[in-house]
Design an enzyme around this catalytic site. Sequence first.
Site, short mmCIF file in Angstrom:
data_model
loop_
_atom_site.label_atom_id
_atom_site.label_comp_id
_atom_site.label_asym_id
_atom_site.label_seq_id
_atom_site.Cartn_x
_atom_site.Cartn_y
_atom_site.Cartn_z
N GLN A 251 0.89 -1.46 0.20
CA GLN A 251 0.40 0.10 -0.28
C GLN A 251 1.14 0.93 0.05
O GLN A 251 1.87 1.07 0.63
CB GLN A 251 -0.95 -0.03 0.95
CG GLN A 251 -0.05 -0.22 1.92
CD GLN A 251 -1.05 -0.45 3.46
OE1 GLN A 251 -2.40 -0.54 3.42
NE2 GLN A 251 -0.37 -0.65 4.78
N TYR B 152 -10.79 5.06 19.13
CA TYR B 152 -10.75 3.46 17.77
C TYR B 152 -10.05 2.59 18.72
O TYR B 152 -10.41 1.42 18.65
CB TYR B 152 -10.74 3.93 16.69
CG TYR B 152 -9.82 2.46 15.48
CD1 TYR B 152 -11.44 2.04 15.56
CD2 TYR B 152 -9.21 1.61 16.03
CE1 TYR B 152 -11.09 0.92 15.03
CE2 TYR B 152 -8.69 0.40 15.34
CZ TYR B 152 -9.54 0.18 14.89
OH TYR B 152 -10.26 -0.83 14.09
N GLN B 153 -9.18 2.71 19.07
CA GLN B 153 -8.10 1.91 20.01
C GLN B 153 -8.96 1.46 21.19
O GLN B 153 -8.00 0.41 21.78
CB GLN B 153 -6.87 2.13 20.12
CG GLN B 153 -6.30 3.56 18.97
CD GLN B 153 -5.01 2.60 18.25
OE1 GLN B 153 -5.78 1.43 17.45
NE2 GLN B 153 -4.63 3.94 17.75
N ASP C 264 -0.01 0.08 13.89
CA ASP C 264 0.84 1.06 14.42
C ASP C 264 0.94 0.81 15.53
O ASP C 264 1.84 1.92 16.52
CB ASP C 264 -0.19 1.69 13.88
CG ASP C 264 -1.26 1.71 14.79
OD1 ASP C 264 -1.91 1.67 16.10
OD2 ASP C 264 -2.69 1.39 13.77
N GLU D 81 0.85 -8.54 11.36
CA GLU D 81 0.74 -7.48 10.86
C GLU D 81 1.53 -7.44 9.34
O GLU D 81 2.41 -8.07 9.69
CB GLU D 81 1.20 -6.03 11.49
CG GLU D 81 1.39 -4.90 10.61
CD GLU D 81 0.42 -4.52 9.92
OE1 GLU D 81 -0.03 -3.88 10.47
OE2 GLU D 81 0.44 -4.02 8.48
N ASP E 295 0.87 -12.73 7.22
CA ASP E 295 -0.56 -12.46 6.43
C ASP E 295 -1.02 -13.48 7.43
O ASP E 295 -0.71 -14.46 7.61
CB ASP E 295 -0.25 -13.47 4.72
CG ASP E 295 -2.22 -14.22 4.88
OD1 ASP E 295 -2.34 -13.17 5.39
OD2 ASP E 295 -2.28 -14.80 3.68
N ALA E 296 -1.95 -12.78 8.17
CA ALA E 296 -2.95 -13.30 8.87
C ALA E 296 -3.33 -14.28 8.88
O ALA E 296 -4.20 -15.49 9.65
CB ALA E 296 -3.98 -12.08 9.43
N ASP F 45 -7.70 -5.31 13.14
CA ASP F 45 -7.61 -3.90 12.98
C ASP F 45 -7.05 -3.75 12.15
O ASP F 45 -5.82 -3.34 12.35
CB ASP F 45 -6.68 -3.17 14.07
CG ASP F 45 -6.38 -1.83 14.43
OD1 ASP F 45 -6.92 -1.18 13.41
OD2 ASP F 45 -5.69 -1.38 14.88
N TYR G 144 -12.94 9.68 11.47
CA TYR G 144 -13.38 8.34 10.00
C TYR G 144 -14.58 8.89 9.91
O TYR G 144 -15.01 9.21 9.61
CB TYR G 144 -13.31 7.03 11.03
CG TYR G 144 -12.20 6.01 11.74
CD1 TYR G 144 -11.23 6.56 10.89
CD2 TYR G 144 -11.96 5.27 12.43
CE1 TYR G 144 -10.19 6.07 11.31
CE2 TYR G 144 -10.95 4.66 12.74
CZ TYR G 144 -10.26 4.67 12.17
OH TYR G 144 -8.93 4.19 12.50
N1 SPD Z 1 -11.94 3.49 7.92
C1 SPD Z 1 -10.77 3.94 8.68
C2 SPD Z 1 -10.65 2.44 9.90
C3 SPD Z 1 -9.80 1.77 9.85
C4 SPD Z 1 -9.36 1.09 11.25
N2 SPD Z 1 -7.85 0.83 11.45
C5 SPD Z 1 -7.10 1.67 11.90
C6 SPD Z 1 -6.17 1.51 12.55
C7 SPD Z 1 -6.32 2.24 13.62
N3 SPD Z 1 -4.68 1.47 15.20
#
Ligand code: SPD
Length: 386
Positions: free
Chosen positions: A98, A128-129, A153, A173, A204-205, A223, A292
């Site tokens: 990517q 989010y986390q 991350d 990851e 690869d997960a 994630d 998001y």
């Molecule tokens: N729409 C974006 C969603 C991203 C989800 N993953 C975020 C990684 C943060 N650890």
Amino acid sequence: MEGGGARNVSAAAAALTKGSGDDGSSKPLPPCCVKAKASVPESEAKCHATVVSGWFTESRSRFGQTSKVKYFNNPMWPGEAHSLKVEKILYQGRSPYQEVLVFESSTYGNVLVLDGIVQLTDKDECAYQEMVTHLALCSVPSPKNVLVVGGGDGGVLREIAKHDSVETIDICEIDQLVIDVCKDFFPHLYVGYEDPRVRLHVGDAVQFLRNATEGKYDAIIVDSSDPIGPAQELVEKPFFQTIARALKPGGVLSNLAESMWLHTHLIQDMLSICRETFKGGVHYAWASVPTYPSGIIGFLLCAKEGPPVNFLTPVNPIEKIEGAMRAGKEMRFYNSEIHRAAFILPTFVRRELEGHCTSTEKEKPEKPTAKPVKMKIMRGSPITAS
Ligand code: SPD
């Protein structure tokens, strides 16, 4: 690349910023009310199957000098974007998987973008986390073995490490570049790797899960990036089956599940697949994440058949975990009340997801915490409780 049209819009916006008092005077508007200006998109705007992201630049002239103000256009598909003003581009590169971009924004701190889509920002990453992690880990009594799929991350690792019951944290990851870039630009997330319980697997997960010992994990946290392009596989049935296989009976999965404003069909599909796969219960929760799409993100919480799991009330509350709230480790978003609130869905979502989630009525009702209040109602007097 800029066009003349932009100048007209800018002039209109400039007029708006002055405001208009009834007395004809022009009062300045506070910055929060200033209308956005428009400009012509840069040629490097990136087109995904359903979304467009990229840059746009606005020219500004002051004292005879022209400067450029750059914005990153974060797609909120369909047909919407959230623009972040760019202070400085910190990193731009490409891995075998990517495009990776990091920039400093004027309002959200550093921003990580993968394939043109914002993954996290300094300002709102906590929501989010913390939610994707603790909704799962606070729903099981004493989680020991945890797996993170994606999460390069380090932010989810940082959150898992707050659970003192956890003995091993595997992370799989695929993209080493994401890990390296986060080490440099997001040290407060990368810190998650410093916990001695963490074992990093770059690869690869799906393959990793196939090779994992059956019934090993108490919790798996997915994630990933959004399920368009390379992450598509992560919303299909075989993937969820490999997850279920790797979980202990009564083990839990927490998986990002997009926005209820934008992706109901995708959410319905994911819920249906998961209901066939996870017989211990499937629930949808959500949280506010301003950067998001549509400003929110959803989570799928699933339990494998076994000891019953009630996601709706944290059985392992974060407030009671030794050291979880220690100075330097404070939560910025998650707490037990927001955990319970996250499962409360707006009426339209309830209707649309009806029959896809495990019904809440089947779950053990919460024990009343206080005695019922007796009401005394006396004619002509205010209502009192005793
Ligand atoms: N729409 C974006 C969603 C991203 C989800 N993953 C975020 C990684 C943060 N650890």
